[in-house]
Design a protein around this motif. Sequence first.
Motif, PDB file in Angstrom:
ATOM      1  N   PRO A 183      12.540  -2.414 -41.310  1.00  0.00           N
ATOM      2  CA  PRO A 183      11.650  -3.560 -41.114  1.00  0.00           C
ATOM      3  C   PRO A 183      11.185  -3.631 -39.663  1.00  0.00           C
ATOM      4  N   SER A 184       9.897  -3.828 -39.468  1.00  0.00           N
ATOM      5  CA  SER A 184       9.340  -3.888 -38.117  1.00  0.00           C
ATOM      6  C   SER A 184       9.788  -5.159 -37.410  1.00  0.00           C
ATOM      7  N   GLN A 185      10.103  -5.040 -36.115  1.00  0.00           N
ATOM      8  CA  GLN A 185      10.465  -6.190 -35.299  1.00  0.00           C
ATOM      9  C   GLN A 185       9.276  -6.674 -34.476  1.00  0.00           C
ATOM     10  N   ASP A 186       8.127  -6.091 -34.718  1.00  0.00           N
ATOM     11  CA  ASP A 186       6.925  -6.420 -33.955  1.00  0.00           C
ATOM     12  C   ASP A 186       6.356  -7.754 -34.435  1.00  0.00           C
ATOM     13  N   THR A 187       6.284  -8.732 -33.549  1.00  0.00           N
ATOM     14  CA  THR A 187       5.758 -10.057 -33.903  1.00  0.00           C
ATOM     15  C   THR A 187       4.257 -10.040 -34.141  1.00  0.00           C
ATOM     16  N   LEU A 188       3.582  -8.955 -33.722  1.00  0.00           N
ATOM     17  CA  LEU A 188       2.133  -8.871 -33.929  1.00  0.00           C
ATOM     18  C   LEU A 188       1.803  -8.696 -35.409  1.00  0.00           C
ATOM     19  N   THR A 189       2.767  -8.247 -36.187  1.00  0.00           N
ATOM     20  CA  THR A 189       2.549  -8.075 -37.630  1.00  0.00           C
ATOM     21  C   THR A 189       3.053  -9.299 -38.390  1.00  0.00           C
ATOM     22  N   GLU A 190       2.978 -10.452 -37.750  1.00  0.00           N
ATOM     23  CA  GLU A 190       3.576 -11.665 -38.278  1.00  0.00           C
ATOM     24  C   GLU A 190       3.009 -12.077 -39.631  1.00  0.00           C
ATOM     25  N   ASN A 191       1.749 -11.777 -39.889  1.00  0.00           N
ATOM     26  CA  ASN A 191       1.119 -12.216 -41.126  1.00  0.00           C
ATOM     27  C   ASN A 191       1.233 -11.201 -42.254  1.00  0.00           C
ATOM     28  N   GLU A 192       1.811 -10.066 -41.986  1.00  0.00           N
ATOM     29  CA  GLU A 192       1.941  -9.037 -43.002  1.00  0.00           C
ATOM     30  C   GLU A 192       3.205  -8.219 -42.763  1.00  0.00           C
ATOM     31  N   PHE A 193       4.018  -8.096 -43.808  1.00  0.00           N
ATOM     32  CA  PHE A 193       5.254  -7.335 -43.656  1.00  0.00           C
ATOM     33  C   PHE A 193       4.945  -5.853 -43.501  1.00  0.00           C
ATOM     34  N   SER A 194       5.694  -5.203 -42.621  1.00  0.00           N
ATOM     35  CA  SER A 194       5.492  -3.771 -42.416  1.00  0.00           C
ATOM     36  C   SER A 194       6.819  -3.096 -42.108  1.00  0.00           C
ATOM     37  N   LEU A 195       6.870  -1.804 -42.370  1.00  0.00           N
ATOM     38  CA  LEU A 195       8.024  -0.974 -42.060  1.00  0.00           C
ATOM     39  C   LEU A 195       7.635   0.011 -40.976  1.00  0.00           C
ATOM     40  N   ILE A 196       8.589   0.340 -40.124  1.00  0.00           N
ATOM     41  CA  ILE A 196       8.359   1.326 -39.076  1.00  0.00           C
ATOM     42  C   ILE A 196       9.292   2.511 -39.298  1.00  0.00           C
ATOM     43  N   SER A 197       8.738   3.706 -39.246  1.00  0.00           N
ATOM     44  CA  SER A 197       9.537   4.915 -39.447  1.00  0.00           C
ATOM     45  C   SER A 197       9.857   5.546 -38.104  1.00  0.00           C
TER      46      SER A 197
END
Length: 563
Positions: A183-197
């Motif tokens: 799970p991404s910890q980036d707050t910029l993706t606050e409106n959409e869930f994203s995963l980081i590889s």
Amino acid sequence: MAEAEIYADSGSLSRKVVTVSAGEAHTLALTAFGVMFDFDFMREGDGSVYSWGRGTFGRLGAGSEVDRLFPAKVEFNSADTRGNVKIVQVSAGAYHSLALSDDGSIWSWGHNTYGQLGVNGENSLVPSLVQMFHELHPPTSITDHESITETETRLQISSIKAGGMMSLAIDNLGSLWTWGNCPSQDTLTENEFSLISTYTPIPIWNFHGQTVVKVSCGNEHIVALVTTGETHNGDNLLCYSWGNNNHGQLGLGDTEFRTTPEIIKKFNQKSPYTAYEVACGAFHTSILAKKDGDVSTSLCWTFGLGDNGQLGQGSGTNSLYPEIVEGIPENIWLISVDCGLFHTSVVSLEGYVWSWGMGNGLGLTESEDGDAFFPRVIPCNGLKYPYFKNPVQVACGAAHTILLGDNGCKIWSWGRGRSGVLGNGKVNDYFAPNLVLWPPLEQDFMENGNGKLVDNEKELMEEIDLLNSKLLMMEKYVMVLHGSVFGRPFEEDKDVLVSLRKTGSFDVGKEWENMLESCDYGELLRLEMFYGKMIAGVKDKMMKVRIKEMIKECLESSKSMDY
């Protein structure tokens, strides 16, 4: 189990399994690591890893993608370290595996599309040392690395956990690290869930001044048990969750995802309940918790996706909050819980196992009994006890379940058997527990039927092949005999004689009674014809008389029955 245990009873430590872990279609088992004294001999457990099941992507660490039908030892390349590799913990992800050695190093193998092995490369067919942690430092270490030694700065790992496509680790300071498809910890993706590889371990900075004690992860969410202060005293654990929450798997009362950990209110500092075990399925979560001050009773809580009954709450609806699983007896202590893809299992201190979810709690997609929305007891098949003696742990794969019992000397499995997932040498599905072939066949010394020790591998394999051929011949004979008597194929789960299944002995009189109760008139006539032909081949006159008497009694009884 986070640490290996040292046993002091009789028997070889190398045969004691201290923990098991189940992936999508493979299983890992870890033997004891330590020394014990047995009479005048000193025996040493070597901390070995065994794997079996599906070999795709190299998840078994066997050097190939070939399936294994029974446990086989995983070899570690000691050339990558200063000495022999002794493993103290293992964890199976969906398609990859992790192992932790006694010096705090991590080994990984299997699927690596998302970097879950902690290396920048392709899938790995054999265990390889995760070098990334040797290049990292604890999050709390000072920045002037030149003024302190390598030993003081080197990151030491104390616990590992593999999830769907991600990996987690806790270091000796209680800090949490993640890598793979996380799970991404980036707050910029606050409106959409994203995963980081990423193949580089990333620290979770949110627990400064606290200690992460246990952690689990599903496909896209993480749940951790964390202390209220810097040290763990046994009762000061809080439960945090973060990641995707589309089914309520975070237990926070909504379906909004979280980029940072958030406390689950049911297990916060003001709650009368303290969580002590956590397990994540693909999209659901299960927690074992005790009431403060009570050391003899515990409860199982579940939340998240529930359409196949994996929450055990009596319906197929999702749950946004932790809810108690009904149907498990009160006043018991649950020692282990695990979640499969769409099923959940727990085991009590007394050895009773409950399962619920898809395929009547077995995780199977095809089951005549449908899904289990309430916990059902899993009996200890073939034994006189309804429970498993001296249980250690339960582990769930996508569609199979493993139970470690008898203080680590026996392993049972049930569910999907394709690719040898159950470790019993077969590829059939089993709806009741069967023993895994343990100890493994390549044990240095094994006893043959005459009680003699055999150390010749060729001789041993020839003996196994002979037994397998005899077993196959017996199975064919049973098929032919059953078809001749009943006019239909033999079904193992339904047609095993009741007296054999319950007591292990054959009661002729009892079986005739059972046939009268269950067979229709046509089946009895076919039975009469079969035994009529059999009598012609019987030489003993007394036996002929007895057979005729039995047939006469059965036919007279059948005519008096209403059909």
